[in-house]
Design an enzyme around this catalytic site. Structure first.
Site: not given
Ligand code: SPV
Ligand code: MG
Length: 431
Positions: A44, A89-91, A203
């Site tokens: 849970k 206990h509940g059923d 990125d």
């Molecule tokens: C991301 O997911 O942006 C990360 C991990 O920073 S990595 O891509 O491996 O750098």
């Molecule tokens: Mg990253």
């Protein structure tokens, strides 16, 4: 007096519990076996209230004589240990309770115990309290608290990348069985790589922070689990100090910042591109800024070590990790782009020995043959599956688009995609 045993999780106390406890009291001295976080592991979600808070509430009731910790989901151990004359206990024995009833009856019969089974009251089933519970679990503070409790627990924490609310819903709801245990993801990763890629951007911290936070806000709209944010380098310490305030207020459970400086590139590119590691002093200052900027210390600042990515070796990572923990990092993330986890294990084994209580986070994107339990055996606390949901969706979309052009119709691809009927059922309120 007859010994009566009642087992419960008691997420919130309602009069259904009181009915059970009052009935139990009619049979004698009542011991409540209160399920601990350990017992609830893989069964849970953790209750909103801690074990101690739930214990205090139960102990204050006249119909409860004693509260004991029940550390297992199953009843075998407690029945052996306490051999209660009466077990109440509940059923309702469905879901994760399935299969336990027969064993309870067997055990009770073996020593002459009595089984009192009470009719389940649908007045209190999940449907009636779920909306309030969900709202409570989804509050910013509750998400942060849930994460801290996960970090303090003995369990391995699995975090799934979510670049959209739809992807997050899979991480929110999916449950699978493995070796008799129910497994689920514990939270989400907001990845700079997948958030940027989704927007068609590199990125390199080019995606505006407000856009990253908007994505998170949209995910929060439909989920309850904690979220760990990839905060890249955190930017300038002075800016980070201001940003953490917003992140904390939103309920982000942890921000991971990486110890790079200048123009950041994705770590998996390693030394193929120019990337510079920050000095220990500069990065420690940023960690401190991330802590000082918060109002109530709701968000954990996790220091991400880029030493292995930049070819600086395990010793450099260990030295930095030590400094970052002293600066206040709540956990460390060790990253590697190698195919094998050897250098990661070299780090985790040594770091564990010197810092037994600081959680270690890993992102096994490149060393992907290692199993979760092997990482855990090397002291890893949190595993982030950092980009797989986006990679899956791109490949699936590309395959579908190709099939449509090649076949001149969509019939050939229908079996590989979710049906319109399923889509209409997927999101409550659509139909
Ligand atoms: C991301 O997911 O942006 C990360 C991990 O920073 S990595 O891509 O491996 O750098
Ligand atoms: Mg990253």
């Amino acid at each position: 007096m007859t010994e009566v045993y009642v087992s419960m999780t008691m997420e919130i106390l309602h009069n259904g519990h009181l009915r059970i406890l009052k009935e139990a009291k009619r049979h004698g001295r009542v011991t409540v076996g209160l399920l601990t976080d350990q017992a609830l592991e893989n069964k849970k979600a953790l209750p909103l209230l801690s074990f101690e808070q739930r214990r205090e509430i139960l102990e204050s009731l006249d119909c409860v004589d004693e509260v004991v910790a029940q550390d297992a989901w199953e009843f075998d151990d407690v029945l052996d240990k306490y051999q209660p004359k009466v077990f109440v206990h509940g059923d309702k024995w469905d879901g994760p309770l399935q299969g336990l009833r027969d064993r309870v009856v067997q055990k009770l019969n073996s020593y002459g115990g009595t089984f009192v089974e009470l009719p389940y009251s649908h007045e209190f089933d999940n449907a009636s309290i779920a909306p309030q519970m969900t709202a409570a679990l989804a509050s910013p503070y509750a998400r942060q608290k849930a994460f801290r409790r996960l970090m303090q627990s003995h369990r391995l924490v699995r975090i799934l990348e979510a670049h959209s609310p739809l992807a997050a819903l899979i991480g929110e709801n999916l449950q699978v069985e493995r070796n008799g245990k129910t497994l689920q993801f514990d939270g989400f990763w907001s990845s700079s790589l997948t958030d940027s890629t989704e927007m068609g951007l590199p990125d390199i911290e080019a995606l505006d922070i407000s856009r990253r936070l908007q994505n998170i806000d949209e995910i929060f709209e439909v989920t309850t689990k904690p979220l760990v944010m990839d905060a890249d380098t955190g930017g300038k310490a002075e800016h980070f100090e201001l940003r953490v305030r917003t992140m904390e207020r939103m309920g982000i459970a942890a921000a991971i910042i990486e110890d790079k400086t200048g123009l950041k590139k994705n770590s998996l590119l390693g030394t193929d591109v120019p990337q510079t590691q920050a000095s220990i002093e500069e990065f420690s200052d940023k960690i401190r800024a991330g802590i000082e900027g918060q109002k109530y210390n709701g968000m954990m600042i996790i220091a991400r070590l880029e030493s292995l990515i930049l070819g600086q070796g395990v010793d450099d990572a260990l030295m930095r990790a030590d400094a970052y923990v002293r600066a206040g990092a709540g956990a460390v993330m060790i990253h590697s782009k190698e195919k094998e986890p050897d250098e990661v294990f070299s780090f985790t084994d040594q770091f564990r020995a010197s810092h037994p209580d600081i959680p270690i986070v890993v992102v096994p994107s490149s060393y992907n043959t290692v199993h979760d339990y092997e990482l855990q055996a090397h002291g890893v606390k949190v595993i982030i599956y950092a980009n797989h949901m986006l990679r899956a969706s791109y490949k699936a979309m590309d395959m579908v688009a190709r099939s449509i052009l090649i076949n001149g119709r969509t019939a050939e691809i229908e079996d590989d995609i979710i049906s319109i009927k399923q889509i209409l059922k997927l999101i409550p309120g659509t139909a």
